[in-house]
Design an enzyme around this catalytic site. Structure first.
Site, PDB file in Angstrom:
ATOM      1  N   SER A  60     -28.559   8.671 -25.690  1.00  0.00           N
ATOM      2  CA  SER A  60     -27.934   7.812 -24.675  1.00  0.00           C
ATOM      3  C   SER A  60     -28.498   8.077 -23.281  1.00  0.00           C
ATOM      4  CB  SER A  60     -26.422   8.089 -24.659  1.00  0.00           C
ATOM      5  OG  SER A  60     -25.815   7.523 -23.515  1.00  0.00           O
ATOM      6  N   ALA A  61     -28.512   7.043 -22.460  1.00  0.00           N
ATOM      7  CA  ALA A  61     -28.969   7.180 -21.067  1.00  0.00           C
ATOM      8  C   ALA A  61     -27.866   7.750 -20.182  1.00  0.00           C
ATOM      9  CB  ALA A  61     -29.378   5.813 -20.536  1.00  0.00           C
ATOM     10  N   ASP A  99     -27.040   5.255 -30.108  1.00  0.00           N
ATOM     11  CA  ASP A  99     -26.756   5.019 -28.698  1.00  0.00           C
ATOM     12  C   ASP A  99     -25.224   5.143 -28.578  1.00  0.00           C
ATOM     13  OD1 ASP A  99     -27.011   3.993 -26.011  1.00  0.00           O
ATOM     14  OD2 ASP A  99     -26.228   2.112 -26.792  1.00  0.00           O
ATOM     15  N   LEU A 100     -24.731   5.347 -27.376  1.00  0.00           N
ATOM     16  CA  LEU A 100     -23.279   5.529 -27.215  1.00  0.00           C
ATOM     17  C   LEU A 100     -22.586   4.249 -26.749  1.00  0.00           C
ATOM     18  CD1 LEU A 100     -20.798   7.509 -27.006  1.00  0.00           C
ATOM     19  CD2 LEU A 100     -21.462   7.837 -24.618  1.00  0.00           C
ATOM     20  N   ASP A 101     -22.885   3.860 -25.488  1.00  0.00           N
ATOM     21  CA  ASP A 101     -22.194   2.726 -24.874  1.00  0.00           C
ATOM     22  C   ASP A 101     -22.509   1.428 -25.625  1.00  0.00           C
ATOM     23  OD1 ASP A 101     -21.080   4.229 -22.688  1.00  0.00           O
ATOM     24  OD2 ASP A 101     -23.064   4.276 -21.778  1.00  0.00           O
ATOM     25  N   THR A 161     -17.760   0.783 -23.681  1.00  0.00           N
ATOM     26  CA  THR A 161     -17.632   1.178 -22.276  1.00  0.00           C
ATOM     27  C   THR A 161     -18.349   0.214 -21.329  1.00  0.00           C
ATOM     28  OG1 THR A 161     -19.400   2.658 -22.891  1.00  0.00           O
ATOM     29  CG2 THR A 161     -17.276   3.669 -22.479  1.00  0.00           C
ATOM     30  N   LYS A 216     -34.849   4.247 -21.008  1.00  0.00           N
ATOM     31  CA  LYS A 216     -35.242   3.255 -22.011  1.00  0.00           C
ATOM     32  C   LYS A 216     -35.794   2.058 -21.229  1.00  0.00           C
ATOM     33  CE  LYS A 216     -31.317   4.715 -24.867  1.00  0.00           C
ATOM     34  NZ  LYS A 216     -29.980   4.396 -25.368  1.00  0.00           N
ATOM     35  N   GLU A 249     -28.689   0.651 -31.818  1.00  0.00           N
ATOM     36  CA  GLU A 249     -28.781   0.256 -30.405  1.00  0.00           C
ATOM     37  C   GLU A 249     -28.203  -1.125 -30.124  1.00  0.00           C
ATOM     38  OE1 GLU A 249     -29.396   0.447 -27.330  1.00  0.00           O
ATOM     39  OE2 GLU A 249     -30.236   2.437 -27.084  1.00  0.00           O
ATOM     40  N   ASP A 250     -27.528  -1.274 -28.986  1.00  0.00           N
ATOM     41  CA  ASP A 250     -27.036  -2.607 -28.595  1.00  0.00           C
ATOM     42  C   ASP A 250     -27.850  -3.205 -27.444  1.00  0.00           C
ATOM     43  OD1 ASP A 250     -26.000  -0.744 -26.679  1.00  0.00           O
ATOM     44  OD2 ASP A 250     -24.618  -2.310 -26.012  1.00  0.00           O
ATOM     45  N   LYS A 271     -27.802  -2.910 -19.543  1.00  0.00           N
ATOM     46  CA  LYS A 271     -27.482  -2.123 -20.742  1.00  0.00           C
ATOM     47  C   LYS A 271     -28.644  -1.212 -21.104  1.00  0.00           C
ATOM     48  CE  LYS A 271     -23.898  -4.874 -22.853  1.00  0.00           C
ATOM     49  NZ  LYS A 271     -23.516  -5.770 -23.950  1.00  0.00           N
TER      50      LYS A 271
END
Ligand code: BG6
Ligand code: MG
Length: 216
Positions: A115-116, A10-12, A18, A146, A170-171, A46
């Site tokens: 990522s979304a 995942d990115l953020d 971010t 997600k 994933e966070d 998130k």
């Protein structure tokens, strides 16, 4: 049990921090519509895509908007968000992320982004992580948000590996659910309480290494 062949990030909140930018931009929008938006509200967003996030926010503020107005509001929030991320540089990569990507690449693991965000490509370029990715699946590619597993299944497909041989980082609660629904292993980034369904929970990628990946 399948051997781990690929990692999907995942990115953020995993590679870059971010979440604070998303929070500030949504808060500005909520305040403009005359209601407040707290950091606790932001936690619930998130991993949730822009359109669905806006629906939730308008619902919390008990504000009704037409679909045209919603498009304009989402666009406005994104304009502020893009302005905020425009100054990002490699310094903004979260601790341990670059080292882990380098180790994984050197060891022959395939790497994808899941990522979304529709801004994922811009961010990966700005922080100079793009070169580590064999595939990028982002909000421009997926149709389901997600906890639907689509984003991660598409990543596995693009990497040409089975879901069972993928580990997702994933966070977000919704992201952990998505990875599990896709039949993948998950490393949660954050608190054990919030991410109880993950196979392993760490506080950040600085705590991750290839041995822990093999032990999953
Ligand atoms: C996710 C974030 O990665 O991307 C969410 O966790 C965000 O908070 C979503 O809403 C969509 O991002 P963007 O950049 O397309 O608005
Ligand atoms: Mg995230």
């Amino acid at each position: 049990m399948a051997d781990i062949k690929a990692c999907i990030f995942d990115l953020d909140g995993v590679l870059v921090d971010t979440a604070g930018f998303h929070y500030r931009a949504w808060k500005k929008l909520a305040n403009r519509l005359n209601f407040d938006f707290t950091i606790q509200d932001n936690e619930k967003l998130k991993g949730i895509n822009r359109k669905e996030s806006l629906e939730l926010i308008l619902d919390w503020g008990k504000v009704f908007k037409t679909s045209y107005e919603k498009q304009e509001l989402a666009q406005l929030k994104n304009t502020w968000y893009v302005e905020m991320i425009s100054g990002m540089t490699p310094v903004d990569v979260l601790p341990g992320a670059l080292r882990l990507l380098q180790e994984l690449k050197a060891a022959g693991y395939k790497i994808a982004l899941g990522s979304a965000s529709k801004n994922a490509g811009i961010i990966l370029n700005k922080v100079e992580l793009i070169r580590y990715f064999n595939a990028v699946v982002d909000g421009n590619v997926v149709t389901e948000s997600k906890p639907d597993p689509q984003v991660f299944l598409k990543g596995a497909e693009m990497l040409q590996v089975s879901p069972a041989s993928c580990v997702v980082f994933e966070d977000a609660f919704a992201g952990v659910e998505a990875a599990k629904a896709g039949g993948m292993k998950v490393v949660g980034i954050g608190s054990t309480k919030a991410l109880a369904a993950a196979d392993l929970v760490i506080s950040g990628l600085h705590e991750m290494n290839i041995q822990k990946l093999r032990d999953l």
